[in-house]
Scaffold this motif. Structure first.
Motif, short mmCIF file in Angstrom:
data_model
loop_
_atom_site.label_atom_id
_atom_site.label_comp_id
_atom_site.label_asym_id
_atom_site.label_seq_id
_atom_site.Cartn_x
_atom_site.Cartn_y
_atom_site.Cartn_z
N GLY A 8 47.12 42.20 39.92
CA GLY A 8 47.35 41.10 39.00
C GLY A 8 47.10 39.77 39.69
N SER A 9 46.86 38.75 38.88
CA SER A 9 46.67 37.40 39.41
C SER A 9 47.28 36.38 38.47
N GLY A 52 45.10 39.82 34.27
CA GLY A 52 46.35 39.17 33.89
C GLY A 52 47.31 40.27 33.45
N PRO A 53 48.59 40.21 33.85
CA PRO A 53 49.54 41.27 33.46
C PRO A 53 49.61 41.46 31.94
N ALA A 59 52.35 37.59 37.46
CA ALA A 59 51.90 38.67 38.36
C ALA A 59 52.69 38.58 39.65
N THR A 60 53.11 39.73 40.17
CA THR A 60 53.81 39.80 41.45
C THR A 60 53.15 40.86 42.31
N VAL A 61 53.36 40.76 43.61
CA VAL A 61 52.79 41.70 44.57
C VAL A 61 53.72 42.90 44.71
N GLY A 62 53.17 44.11 44.68
CA GLY A 62 53.96 45.31 44.88
C GLY A 62 54.24 45.49 46.37
N ASN A 63 55.51 45.60 46.74
CA ASN A 63 55.88 45.80 48.13
C ASN A 63 55.46 47.20 48.57
#
Length: 126
Positions: A8-9, A52-53, A59-63
């Motif tokens: 996502g961005s 785009g979500p 959008a967030t980064v998956g850990n």
């Protein structure tokens, strides 16, 4: 076998410019623009998207999440890494051999402009 990955961005125009240059540097081209404002790259058998979500949230980064690109040569892995750095990406591990010698695994790790982690790799001898 994984054949599709997406990130996502929150700034799709910057993200598309980043991925157009980065993926283009290793021969991966745009397939089509996505309705979210993002873009899909690759072939019908292997695709990568920057989107785009769907839920409209940020959008967030998956850990611990990472998308990997298997390339044909070590030179392509190095070019992928260099292009990511040139486009404002962040280093998560420069190109080099990883793991036991017997694996003959050549990897490079970067983060894109939104912090998504990417890997370029080549197994086997040059």
């Amino acid at each position: 076998m994984l054949t599709y990955a997406a990130v996502g961005s929150n700034d799709l125009e910057k993200a598309k410019a980043f991925y157009d240059a980065l993926l283009g540097s290793v021969g991966v081209q745009k397939m089509f623009d996505h309705p979210s404002g993002g873009r899909i790259y690759g072939t019908p058998k292997s695709m990568f998207g920057v989107l785009g979500p769907y839920d409209g949230a940020r959008a967030t980064v998956g850990n611990g999440a990472m998308s990997g690109f298997g390339l044909e040569t070590r030179a392509q892995v190095a070019a992928f890494y260099a292009k990511a750095m040139e486009m404002g990406g962040a280093c998560e591990g420069p190109p080099g051999l990883r793991g036991p010698v017997a694996a003959n695994a050549y990897f490079a790790y970067v983060r894109d402009l939104d912090g998504n982690k990417l890997c370029a790799y080549k197994f086997g001898p040059e």
